[in-house]
Design a protein around this motif. Structure first.
Motif, PDB file in Angstrom:
ATOM      1  N   LEU A 175      -4.482  15.027   6.473  1.00 29.51           N
ATOM      2  CA  LEU A 175      -4.032  15.363   5.113  1.00 29.51           C
ATOM      3  C   LEU A 175      -4.987  16.336   4.424  1.00 29.51           C
ATOM      4  CD1 LEU A 175      -2.727  11.926   3.761  1.00 29.51           C
ATOM      5  CD2 LEU A 175      -1.390  13.894   4.489  1.00 29.51           C
ATOM      6  N   GLY A 176      -5.998  16.816   5.164  1.00 28.19           N
ATOM      7  CA  GLY A 176      -6.864  17.848   4.599  1.00 28.19           C
ATOM      8  C   GLY A 176      -8.234  17.349   4.176  1.00 28.19           C
ATOM      9  N   ALA A 177      -8.510  16.040   4.397  1.00 25.39           N
ATOM     10  CA  ALA A 177      -9.844  15.480   4.116  1.00 25.39           C
ATOM     11  C   ALA A 177     -10.286  15.718   2.678  1.00 25.39           C
ATOM     12  CB  ALA A 177     -10.877  16.050   5.102  1.00 25.39           C
ATOM     13  N   GLY A 178      -9.341  15.700   1.745  1.00 28.56           N
ATOM     14  CA  GLY A 178      -9.669  15.881   0.331  1.00 28.56           C
ATOM     15  C   GLY A 178      -9.529  14.576  -0.422  1.00 28.56           C
ATOM     16  N   PRO A 179      -9.673  14.650  -1.756  1.00 32.41           N
ATOM     17  CA  PRO A 179      -9.529  13.438  -2.567  1.00 32.41           C
ATOM     18  C   PRO A 179      -8.161  12.786  -2.327  1.00 32.41           C
ATOM     19  CG  PRO A 179     -10.403  15.243  -3.874  1.00 32.41           C
ATOM     20  CD  PRO A 179     -10.000  15.833  -2.554  1.00 32.41           C
ATOM     21  N   SER A 180      -8.187  11.505  -1.974  1.00 35.05           N
ATOM     22  CA  SER A 180      -6.957  10.802  -1.600  1.00 35.05           C
ATOM     23  C   SER A 180      -6.998   9.398  -2.158  1.00 35.05           C
ATOM     24  CB  SER A 180      -6.836  10.714  -0.070  1.00 35.05           C
ATOM     25  OG  SER A 180      -6.946  11.992   0.512  1.00 35.05           O
ATOM     26  N   VAL A 181      -5.856   8.737  -2.083  1.00 32.77           N
ATOM     27  CA  VAL A 181      -5.804   7.335  -2.478  1.00 32.77           C
ATOM     28  C   VAL A 181      -5.134   6.553  -1.346  1.00 32.77           C
ATOM     29  CG1 VAL A 181      -3.756   7.835  -3.894  1.00 32.77           C
ATOM     30  CG2 VAL A 181      -4.938   5.684  -4.198  1.00 32.77           C
ATOM     31  N   LEU A 182      -5.796   5.462  -0.981  1.00 33.77           N
ATOM     32  CA  LEU A 182      -5.206   4.560   0.019  1.00 33.77           C
ATOM     33  C   LEU A 182      -4.538   3.446  -0.755  1.00 33.77           C
ATOM     34  CD1 LEU A 182      -5.060   3.996   3.138  1.00 33.77           C
ATOM     35  CD2 LEU A 182      -6.909   2.337   2.767  1.00 33.77           C
ATOM     36  N   GLU A 183      -3.251   3.237  -0.525  1.00 30.46           N
ATOM     37  CA  GLU A 183      -2.607   2.139  -1.247  1.00 30.46           C
ATOM     38  C   GLU A 183      -1.887   1.221  -0.288  1.00 30.46           C
ATOM     39  OE1 GLU A 183      -0.263   4.885  -3.908  1.00 30.46           O
ATOM     40  OE2 GLU A 183       1.406   3.646  -3.205  1.00 30.46           O
ATOM     41  N   ALA A 184      -1.858  -0.062  -0.642  1.00 29.54           N
ATOM     42  CA  ALA A 184      -1.204  -1.049   0.201  1.00 29.54           C
ATOM     43  C   ALA A 184       0.277  -0.720   0.311  1.00 29.54           C
ATOM     44  CB  ALA A 184      -1.392  -2.441  -0.400  1.00 29.54           C
ATOM     45  N   GLU A 185       0.834  -0.897   1.482  1.00 28.95           N
ATOM     46  CA  GLU A 185       2.280  -0.731   1.622  1.00 28.95           C
ATOM     47  C   GLU A 185       2.952  -1.915   0.923  1.00 28.95           C
ATOM     48  OE1 GLU A 185       4.782   0.841   5.176  1.00 28.95           O
ATOM     49  OE2 GLU A 185       4.537  -1.309   5.469  1.00 28.95           O
ATOM     50  N   VAL A 186       3.809  -1.596  -0.011  1.00 25.91           N
ATOM     51  CA  VAL A 186       4.460  -2.637  -0.806  1.00 25.91           C
ATOM     52  C   VAL A 186       5.713  -3.112  -0.058  1.00 25.91           C
ATOM     53  CG1 VAL A 186       5.593  -3.126  -2.999  1.00 25.91           C
ATOM     54  CG2 VAL A 186       3.609  -1.592  -2.936  1.00 25.91           C
ATOM     55  N   PRO A 187       5.829  -4.410   0.193  1.00 25.29           N
ATOM     56  CA  PRO A 187       6.995  -4.909   0.933  1.00 25.29           C
ATOM     57  C   PRO A 187       8.212  -5.016   0.008  1.00 25.29           C
ATOM     58  CG  PRO A 187       5.575  -6.741   0.356  1.00 25.29           C
ATOM     59  CD  PRO A 187       4.911  -5.503  -0.193  1.00 25.29           C
ATOM     60  N   PHE A 188       8.715  -3.871  -0.396  1.00 24.47           N
ATOM     61  CA  PHE A 188       9.796  -3.894  -1.392  1.00 24.47           C
ATOM     62  C   PHE A 188      11.142  -4.191  -0.761  1.00 24.47           C
ATOM     63  CE2 PHE A 188       9.255   0.666  -0.280  1.00 24.47           C
ATOM     64  CZ  PHE A 188      10.541   0.991   0.124  1.00 24.47           C
ATOM     65  N   VAL A 189      12.044  -4.782  -1.585  1.00 23.20           N
ATOM     66  CA  VAL A 189      13.426  -4.982  -1.121  1.00 23.20           C
ATOM     67  C   VAL A 189      14.312  -3.848  -1.624  1.00 23.20           C
ATOM     68  CG1 VAL A 189      13.270  -7.480  -0.838  1.00 23.20           C
ATOM     69  CG2 VAL A 189      13.934  -6.551  -3.063  1.00 23.20           C
ATOM     70  N   ALA A 190      13.866  -3.147  -2.654  1.00 18.98           N
ATOM     71  CA  ALA A 190      14.642  -2.010  -3.170  1.00 18.98           C
ATOM     72  C   ALA A 190      13.732  -1.151  -4.027  1.00 18.98           C
ATOM     73  CB  ALA A 190      15.831  -2.506  -4.001  1.00 18.98           C
ATOM     74  N   GLU A 191      14.180   0.076  -4.258  1.00 15.50           N
ATOM     75  CA  GLU A 191      13.462   0.962  -5.167  1.00 15.50           C
ATOM     76  C   GLU A 191      14.362   1.217  -6.377  1.00 15.50           C
ATOM     77  OE1 GLU A 191      10.840   4.068  -3.431  1.00 15.50           O
ATOM     78  OE2 GLU A 191      11.946   3.668  -1.586  1.00 15.50           O
ATOM     79  N   ILE A 192      13.781   1.101  -7.555  1.00 13.82           N
ATOM     80  CA  ILE A 192      14.539   1.366  -8.770  1.00 13.82           C
ATOM     81  C   ILE A 192      13.755   2.335  -9.656  1.00 13.82           C
ATOM     82  CG2 ILE A 192      15.691  -0.891  -8.708  1.00 13.82           C
ATOM     83  CD1 ILE A 192      13.932  -1.720 -11.103  1.00 13.82           C
ATOM     84  N   SER A 193      14.444   2.886 -10.632  1.00  8.98           N
ATOM     85  CA  SER A 193      13.758   3.758 -11.587  1.00  8.98           C
ATOM     86  C   SER A 193      14.311   3.489 -12.973  1.00  8.98           C
ATOM     87  CB  SER A 193      13.959   5.230 -11.212  1.00  8.98           C
ATOM     88  OG  SER A 193      15.329   5.522 -11.062  1.00  8.98           O
ATOM     89  N   ILE A 194      13.470   3.803 -13.947  1.00  8.49           N
ATOM     90  CA  ILE A 194      13.867   3.705 -15.360  1.00  8.49           C
ATOM     91  C   ILE A 194      13.649   5.075 -15.985  1.00  8.49           C
ATOM     92  CG2 ILE A 194      12.946   2.948 -17.590  1.00  8.49           C
ATOM     93  CD1 ILE A 194      14.653   0.825 -16.791  1.00  8.49           C
TER      94      ILE A 194
END
Ligand code: AMP
Length: 381
Positions: A175-194
């Motif tokens: 990914l280019g060895a730059g500033p990044s964020v590692l985040e836990a994979e969320v075990p979602f059942v769906a994706e929603i938006s507001i």
């Protein structure tokens, strides 16, 4: 304190010339406003329907100031507006939504910190800036995890799924060895938006949650009503309101969230602008997200977010639907009279490029989704 409203007849400025600016400009012009857009290149999707298209790079600050001097308010249709551009525009006209929200949403680490600071639920995460950060991040977050570049990411660009600590360093280098964020994979059942808006007087209007299906990390199909409980809907709305109020937004934004099995929500990201998942509001709601953006940035009362029919679905049309043999079979998709076609006027088709969308309003969510998917399939027969 609420400033005097900007009334029809005035000129509104937009930074960015894509489909979001185009649909904003169409809504604004219908209401009697004039629209000026600044975009690198010409004949942009927004420029085609605006009163004035200033062709200039976003770092051409003289051009940005020229735009801002000629309008009553400046809005934007993509979040990666450089901060010098924001400052140049803000010297001559108010920028709505405000630069602070834009600044946070341009960087995934800042965004997560800001959301966490508002008390909102985000995935466990850790910053990775140097190789020395990898071990601590792995221990803090665990696996599987998603590594994302901190800046300039959207639609799954600049991210890698990582299954174990062994693969982490290679992914970070890829990914280019730059500033990044590692985040836990969320075990979602769906994706929603507001999607929600806040006026200059603090009035807030939130659309119902939208259910989003992605394909290859790009939004594919959106459906309303989303199959969520009243409690989840209330929580999603509370999150949308908290972001609007927390950043003192005059304007419109979208919060994307993961729905967990127990009905809980985890915020993924904030888009400080109209969102692809809100496109169905043009056909399915009393006030479209674009008209709502116009009203919010102009300081007018917000419009009703009520749905016009029992259910609706939107399917994106990507460049992949165009083949060397010719354009998609539009009449075949429109054979279902409930199908509404939106094309963005983009000349060049590329795989993965958002070219347009279809919307269907129908008796229930399953029927709306089935019909919009069928119509899209008919395009390539
Ligand atoms: P983003 O670029 O952050 O919007 O991510 C694009 C898509 O990748 C999301 O809509 C999800 O489908 C998936 N994704 C991103 N982050 C996560 C995560 N932490 N856990 C699970 N899936 C994710």
């Amino acid at each position: 304190m609420s400033a005097a409203p900007i009334l029809p007849g005035a000129t509104l400025g937009v930074l960015g010339g894509g489909q979001l600016g185009r649909m904003f400009a169409l809504a604004a012009r219908r209401m009697g406003y004039r629209v000026a857009v600044l975009v690198p290149g010409d004949d942009s999707p927004t420029g085609q329907v605006a009163d004035r298209e200033i062709s200039a790079r976003y770092d051409d600050l003289e051009a940005v100031e020229e735009l801002a001097r000629s309008v009553e308010v400046v809005s934007f249709e993509f979040e990666n507006v450089p901060s010098a551009t924001v400052a140049a525009a803000a010297r001559h006209a108010p920028l709505r939504p405000p630069g602070a929200l834009l600044h946070a949403s341009q960087n995934r680490l800042r965004e997560k910190r800001a959301l966490g600071g508002l008390g909102l639920p985000v995935a466990p995460h850790a910053a990775v800036e140097t190789p020395d950060d990898l071990g601590a991040a792995a221990r803090r977050v665990g696996f599987p995890a998603i590594l994302k570049t901190a800046a300039w990411g959207y639609d799954g660009k600049g991210q890698r799924r990582v299954e174990s600590e062994a693969g982490l360093e290679a992914a970070w280098r890829e990914l280019g060895a730059g500033p990044s964020v590692l985040e836990a994979e969320v075990p979602f059942v769906a994706e929603i938006s507001i999607v929600g808006a806040r006026g200059l007087d603090g009035e807030v209007a939130l659309y119902e949650p939208f259910l989003n299906h992605h394909a290859a990390h790009i939004l594919d199909v959106t459906v309303v009503p989303a199959p969520v409980t009243a409690a989840t809907r209330a929580e999603a709305e509370a999150i949308g309101r908290a972001v609007l109020e927390g950043f003192d937004v005059a304007g419109l934004l979208c919060v994307e969230m993961f729905l967990l099995e127990d009905g809980g929500l985890v915020v993924n990201e904030v888009a400080p602008r109209p969102h692809n998942s809100g496109h169905l509001t043009i056909d399915a709601h009393v006030t479209s997200q674009f008209e709502q953006q116009v009203r919010a940035v102009c300081g007018l009362p917000l419009g009703s977010v009520d749905r016009l029919g029992p259910a609706a679905a939107m399917a994106n049309l990507l460049g992949d639907l165009w083949s060397p043999e010719g354009p998609p079979r539009w009449p075949a998709a429109l054979a279902d009279p409930a199908v509404r076609l939106h094309l963005y006027g983009k000349g060049e088709m590329r795989p993965g490029r958002k070219m347009g969308h279809l919307t269907v309003v129908a008796a229930d969510a399953a029927e709306a989704e089935r019909r919009v998917r069928n119509a899209r399939s008919a395009l390539v027969g």
